[in-house]
Scaffold this motif. Structure first.
Motif, PDB file in Angstrom:
ATOM      1  N   ASN A  33      43.641  44.598  30.971  1.00  0.00           N
ATOM      2  CA  ASN A  33      43.378  43.176  30.848  1.00  0.00           C
ATOM      3  C   ASN A  33      42.235  42.913  29.875  1.00  0.00           C
ATOM      4  O   ASN A  33      42.291  42.003  29.054  1.00  0.00           O
ATOM      5  N   SER A 119      45.047  45.113  34.773  1.00  0.00           N
ATOM      6  CA  SER A 119      45.771  44.116  35.559  1.00  0.00           C
ATOM      7  C   SER A 119      47.063  44.684  36.117  1.00  0.00           C
ATOM      8  O   SER A 119      47.640  44.126  37.045  1.00  0.00           O
ATOM      9  N   LEU A 122      46.178  46.699  39.385  1.00  0.00           N
ATOM     10  CA  LEU A 122      44.906  45.991  39.445  1.00  0.00           C
ATOM     11  C   LEU A 122      43.787  46.939  39.850  1.00  0.00           C
ATOM     12  O   LEU A 122      43.730  47.426  40.977  1.00  0.00           O
TER      13      LEU A 122
END
Length: 246
Positions: A33, A119, A122
């Motif tokens: 991310n 992400s 996660l």
């Protein structure tokens, strides 16, 4: 009729197996991310300052001899990127602010702490890497400097030693992060150090690689189909034999 039925079943299994293979490959992909960096454990240097300027985390040091300010390093992370284990990927951009300092006020080493925010899956992982700083004396002729220089004398940022792998776990699989090196251009050749001319600011791209230590074993689609085909053919022969006997 039996052969047509068997071929139909083989086709269905092949399709399902190929689909499983697609999902397995997708599951192995990692989505980063963002990345970010902070600085710590600076060795030597006077007046050490850590700060964030326009999204860039910096460490600055030394007593400047001009109005250009302190020398230092800055790190800017990357945004969303997806890659597979084993791929080389961009960690961020490193900048070296190479300004003239009074003797004895330069740093010789600092630690870059890289945070990787995934992400998919996660998780957030942090890694520390020591960078060596060789701030040379700005005296004599440029031709006599230890590194190629336009004016006396350029400085060098490098990895002091080979980094041990930093290992972490995602969904039961261990991964090792290795810092591969710098590149002056995106996707260019990687080197273990980069040279900055005196009185200027130099940028380099920092690359790493995640290697799967305990990869999940996924059967090859072709193997699964072959096993099913052999079983189906055997079943077909058995049915045929029964009809002959009857």
């Amino acid at each position: 009729m039996i052969i047509e039925h068997l071929l139909k079943n083989i086709s269905l299994v092949a399709t399902a197996t190929a689909t499983i293979g697609i999902f397995a490959n997708s599951a192995s992909a990692l989505t980063l991310n963002s990345s970010s960096g902070t600085w710590s454990n600076t060795v030597g240097g006077s007046g050490i300052v850590t700060q964030t300027v326009a999204g860039e985390n910096q460490v600055r040091w030394g007593t400047p001899t001009t109005s250009n300010g302190k020398s230092g390093l800055g790190f800017t992370g990357v945004g969303t990127t997806t890659f597979n284990p084993g791929d080389t990927f961009l960690l961020g951009t490193l900048r070296h602010f190479n300004n003239a300092l009074f003797a004895g006020t330069a740093a010789s080493q600092t630690k870059l702490n890289v945070n990787l925010n995934f992400s998919s899956p996660l998780t957030t992982e942090a890694f520390g890497f020591d960078l060596a700083i060789d701030e040379t004396l700005n005296v004599g002729l440029a031709s006599n400097c230890p590194y190629t220089s336009t004016t006396p004398c350029s400085d060098k940022i490098s990895f002091p030693n080979a980094f041990p792998g930093n290992t972490f776990n995602i969904d039961g699989t261990d991964y090792t992060l290795k810092l591969l090196g710098f590149s002056n251009t995106l996707g260019g050749n990687l080197v273990q150090d980069f040279i900055s001319q005196e009185g200027g600011t130099n940028s380099a791209y920092l690359y790493g690689k995640l290697t799967s230590v305990t990869p999940v074993s996924v059967p090859e689609p072709s193997s699964a189909v072959a096993v099913f085909a052999l079983g189906a053919l055997g079943a077909g022969q058995a049915i045929k034999r029964k009809k002959v006997i009857a």
